[in-house]
Design a protein around this motif. Structure first.
Motif, PDB file in Angstrom:
ATOM      1  N   ARG A 100      62.295 107.590  27.861  1.00  0.00           N
ATOM      2  CA  ARG A 100      61.851 106.265  28.282  1.00  0.00           C
ATOM      3  C   ARG A 100      62.688 105.821  29.473  1.00  0.00           C
ATOM      4  O   ARG A 100      63.888 106.078  29.540  1.00  0.00           O
ATOM      5  CB  ARG A 100      61.945 105.261  27.135  1.00  0.00           C
ATOM      6  CG  ARG A 100      60.914 105.548  26.048  1.00  0.00           C
ATOM      7  CD  ARG A 100      60.666 104.364  25.148  1.00  0.00           C
ATOM      8  NE  ARG A 100      59.444 104.562  24.373  1.00  0.00           N
ATOM      9  CZ  ARG A 100      58.862 103.626  23.632  1.00  0.00           C
ATOM     10  NH1 ARG A 100      59.396 102.428  23.558  1.00  0.00           N
ATOM     11  NH2 ARG A 100      57.755 103.874  22.976  1.00  0.00           N
ATOM     12  N   GLN A 145      57.103 106.057  29.954  1.00  0.00           N
ATOM     13  CA  GLN A 145      57.392 106.973  28.856  1.00  0.00           C
ATOM     14  C   GLN A 145      56.922 108.354  29.280  1.00  0.00           C
ATOM     15  O   GLN A 145      55.832 108.501  29.836  1.00  0.00           O
ATOM     16  CB  GLN A 145      56.736 106.518  27.558  1.00  0.00           C
ATOM     17  CG  GLN A 145      55.307 106.057  27.651  1.00  0.00           C
ATOM     18  CD  GLN A 145      54.835 105.460  26.344  1.00  0.00           C
ATOM     19  OE1 GLN A 145      55.142 105.958  25.253  1.00  0.00           O
ATOM     20  NE2 GLN A 145      54.079 104.371  26.421  1.00  0.00           N
ATOM     21  N   MET A 174      65.006 101.297  24.255  1.00  0.00           N
ATOM     22  CA  MET A 174      66.158 101.840  23.536  1.00  0.00           C
ATOM     23  C   MET A 174      65.911 101.907  22.037  1.00  0.00           C
ATOM     24  O   MET A 174      65.484 100.921  21.426  1.00  0.00           O
ATOM     25  CB  MET A 174      67.397 100.983  23.784  1.00  0.00           C
ATOM     26  CG  MET A 174      67.891 100.995  25.201  1.00  0.00           C
ATOM     27  SD  MET A 174      69.306  99.886  25.421  1.00  0.00           S
ATOM     28  CE  MET A 174      69.732 100.237  27.128  1.00  0.00           C
ATOM     29  N   PRO A 175      66.210 103.036  21.401  1.00  0.00           N
ATOM     30  CA  PRO A 175      66.179 103.103  19.943  1.00  0.00           C
ATOM     31  C   PRO A 175      67.324 102.289  19.347  1.00  0.00           C
ATOM     32  O   PRO A 175      68.297 101.944  20.032  1.00  0.00           O
ATOM     33  CB  PRO A 175      66.345 104.595  19.648  1.00  0.00           C
ATOM     34  CG  PRO A 175      67.072 105.131  20.832  1.00  0.00           C
ATOM     35  CD  PRO A 175      66.611 104.327  22.012  1.00  0.00           C
ATOM     36  N   LYS A 176      67.186 101.992  18.075  1.00  0.00           N
ATOM     37  CA  LYS A 176      68.176 101.157  17.387  1.00  0.00           C
ATOM     38  C   LYS A 176      69.582 101.738  17.497  1.00  0.00           C
ATOM     39  O   LYS A 176      70.564 101.000  17.671  1.00  0.00           O
ATOM     40  CB  LYS A 176      67.775 101.000  15.915  1.00  0.00           C
ATOM     41  CG  LYS A 176      68.696 100.118  15.109  1.00  0.00           C
ATOM     42  CD  LYS A 176      68.192  99.984  13.671  1.00  0.00           C
ATOM     43  CE  LYS A 176      69.126  99.105  12.844  1.00  0.00           C
ATOM     44  NZ  LYS A 176      68.650  98.989  11.432  1.00  0.00           N
ATOM     45  N   SER A 177      69.703 103.070  17.409  1.00  0.00           N
ATOM     46  CA  SER A 177      71.020 103.692  17.447  1.00  0.00           C
ATOM     47  C   SER A 177      71.709 103.459  18.782  1.00  0.00           C
ATOM     48  O   SER A 177      72.929 103.245  18.844  1.00  0.00           O
ATOM     49  CB  SER A 177      70.908 105.192  17.183  1.00  0.00           C
ATOM     50  OG  SER A 177      70.084 105.813  18.166  1.00  0.00           O
ATOM     51  N   GLU A 193      66.415 108.588  25.395  1.00  0.00           N
ATOM     52  CA  GLU A 193      65.481 109.494  24.737  1.00  0.00           C
ATOM     53  C   GLU A 193      64.813 108.740  23.607  1.00  0.00           C
ATOM     54  O   GLU A 193      65.488 108.107  22.779  1.00  0.00           O
ATOM     55  CB  GLU A 193      66.203 110.728  24.199  1.00  0.00           C
ATOM     56  CG  GLU A 193      65.264 111.764  23.599  1.00  0.00           C
ATOM     57  CD  GLU A 193      65.970 113.052  23.207  1.00  0.00           C
ATOM     58  OE1 GLU A 193      65.268 114.005  22.813  1.00  0.00           O
ATOM     59  OE2 GLU A 193      67.218 113.097  23.303  1.00  0.00           O
ATOM     60  N   ALA A 194      63.495 108.775  23.568  1.00  0.00           N
ATOM     61  CA  ALA A 194      62.748 107.956  22.609  1.00  0.00           C
ATOM     62  C   ALA A 194      63.095 108.288  21.170  1.00  0.00           C
ATOM     63  O   ALA A 194      63.102 107.414  20.301  1.00  0.00           O
ATOM     64  CB  ALA A 194      61.252 108.126  22.841  1.00  0.00           C
ATOM     65  N   SER A 195      63.411 109.546  20.892  1.00  0.00           N
ATOM     66  CA  SER A 195      63.671 109.953  19.511  1.00  0.00           C
ATOM     67  C   SER A 195      65.148 109.977  19.167  1.00  0.00           C
ATOM     68  O   SER A 195      65.533 110.440  18.104  1.00  0.00           O
ATOM     69  CB  SER A 195      63.086 111.351  19.275  1.00  0.00           C
ATOM     70  OG  SER A 195      63.640 112.293  20.181  1.00  0.00           O
ATOM     71  N   THR A 214      65.039  96.312  24.346  1.00  0.00           N
ATOM     72  CA  THR A 214      64.420  96.525  23.033  1.00  0.00           C
ATOM     73  C   THR A 214      63.129  97.330  23.116  1.00  0.00           C
ATOM     74  O   THR A 214      62.639  97.794  22.089  1.00  0.00           O
ATOM     75  CB  THR A 214      64.152  95.178  22.331  1.00  0.00           C
ATOM     76  OG1 THR A 214      63.346  94.352  23.184  1.00  0.00           O
ATOM     77  CG2 THR A 214      65.455  94.466  22.021  1.00  0.00           C
TER      78      THR A 214
END
Length: 436
Positions: A385, A368, A67-70, A433-435, A64
């Motif tokens: 990340r 990061q 990792m991004p939500k997607s 990838e953070a974005s 968490t």
């Protein structure tokens, strides 16, 4: 996509026996005819291979912090077709980073909350009895929103010890899902980074069968199944491949690749072409990219330095096409690696990096990074990340830095990675990838 009911196995701290409980539980449930989906909370890249061996189904990390939500949604979708989900926590239940100015960010508790999985807390009751209930009650009350299924009491010394520990749990209103007697043989071999790799275990299948029999004899499996709860409906996507044909180093020296990354590459149609540097196998000549993951090159440095077919193939590829290494793979791409005895071994020489295990330095934590130059799959400026965990000391890192790298709080770290020609490397293991 609706998910199967799940639960998360955690503990107050590391060293309480939760991994052996996890492996035994996975296999026991599978033996009962259930399709069991294992997950690992956090960045650990060793445990999922053990989980896969126990459940006979690929295991994935859920992180968490990184990792991004997607991506978490895409990983959750890998449980499709499972009857039950069993996840293993990292460290203690509430241990995380403080990036948001609060404790627990990236913790196993946060994973359980996000995924809707009740927590089973494994408590080592050695040296205590009723007092263990105060520990359990504190963990349950620390976050009242966290679903709490109950406890498994580990390393119980006698019937009297069990009776006293149960008495405390009854008084605290904590469900006891199992009591495991003290057994010295229920441990997994370790080395300096933690557990040895699953492929190195002298008899992993026999060990897992023993854990399953032990769990079956001392844990209420029906109560465990009943405690599992389904989480929210999830959707998402896994990482895209950085090339079509990827030559991937895979052997005892290079094995630390996150399962969600390889699954994403394969699902998108990329071809993974394994090769073994230890067997002196060169990467495929028609590969578009060579990727050396982390592992234990320091244990095999002499063999790697002597394997000319592997080295020549790697160097030939790097003249015109990209090569990337992570942590141990980064070291192997460097000029030299000095082992713990002080012997210097010539590596591939595609980068100027020189590392030493004679002078050990502990590196651990989330990373990061903002890329200052492109690397396979990502352009300049991409924000990544990952996680770093090794004991090597950097003696020389003379090439152009690949990235600006910071810890979980954004504080700069000196391990920037390197780029020279078509070759790149990082000390962190890429997670996302953070974005994305």
């Amino acid at each position: 996509m609706a998910t199967a009911p799940g639960l998360l196995i955690s503990a107050p701290s590391s060293g309480t026996g939760k991994t052996t409980v996890m492996l035994g539980l996975l296999r026991a449930l599978a033996e009962d005819g259930l399709t069991v989906q294992p997950f690992k909370s956090g960045p650990d890249y060793i445990d999922p291979a053990f989980h896969r061996a126990a459940a006979r189904r690929p295991a994935f990390n859920i992180d968490t912090w990184a990792m991004p939500k997607s991506l978490i949604g895409g990983i959750s979708e890998q449980s499709q077709g499972a009857d039950i989900i069993v996840a293993e926590g990292s460290m203690g239940l509430y241990d995380g980073v403080a990036t948001r100015g609060e404790t627990g960010f990236g913790s196993s508790a946060e994973t359980a909350l996000k995924m809707g999985w009740p927590v089973v807390l494994v408590i080592d009751v050695g040296g205590q009895a009723q007092s263990a209930a105060a520990t359990a009650l504190g963990f349950k009350a620390y976050n009242p929103n966290l679903p709490f299924a109950g406890v498994i009491l580990n390393r119980c010394a006698s019937a009297r010890h069990e009776r006293l520990a149960r008495l405390g749990m009854d008084q605290a209103g904590i469900s006891v899902l199992g009591v495991l007697p003290r057994r010295g043989d229920l441990t997994l071999p370790e080395r300096h980074l933690g557990l040895i790799q699953a492929v190195e275990h002298p008899d992993l299948e026999q060990a897992i069968q023993g854990y399953a029999a032990f769990l079956r004899a001392h844990v209420d499996l029906n109560a465990i199944k009943a405690a599992a709860r389904a989480g929210p409906t999830t959707t998402g996507a896994l990482p895209k491949p950085p090339a079509q044909r990827i030559a991937l180093a895979q052997d005892a020296a290079f094995s630390f690749t996150y399962p969600h990354i390889l699954t994403g590459w394969r699902n998108a149609g990329a071809e993974i072409l394994p090769f073994s540097p230890l067997a002196d196998t060169p990467p495929a000549t028609d590969a578009d990219l060579v990727w050396l993951p982390g592992g234990y090159p320091e244990l095999h440095a002499g063999r790697l330095a002597a394997n000319t077919a592997y080295l020549n193939g790697l160097r030939r590829h790097a003249r015109s096409k990209p090569v990337h290494g992570e942590c141990g793979g980064y070291m192997a791409l460097g000029e030299a690696l000095i082992d713990k005895e002080g012997t210097r071994h010539q590596m591939a020489g595609l980068l100027g990096l020189v590392t030493s295990y004679e002078k050990r330095k502990f590196h651990l934590g989330y990373r990061q990074a903002t890329l200052q130059a492109p690397m396979p799959g990502f352009g300049q400026g991409a924000r990544l990340r990952g996680h770093e965990f090794h004991y090597s000391t950097i003696l020389e890192e003379p090439d152009a830095p690949l990235a600006l790298v910071g810890d979980a709080d954004g504080n700069p770290v000196p391990e920037t990675g390197s780029i020279r020609g078509h070759t790149t490397g990082t000390f962190f293991h890429l997670i996302a990838e953070a974005s994305a």
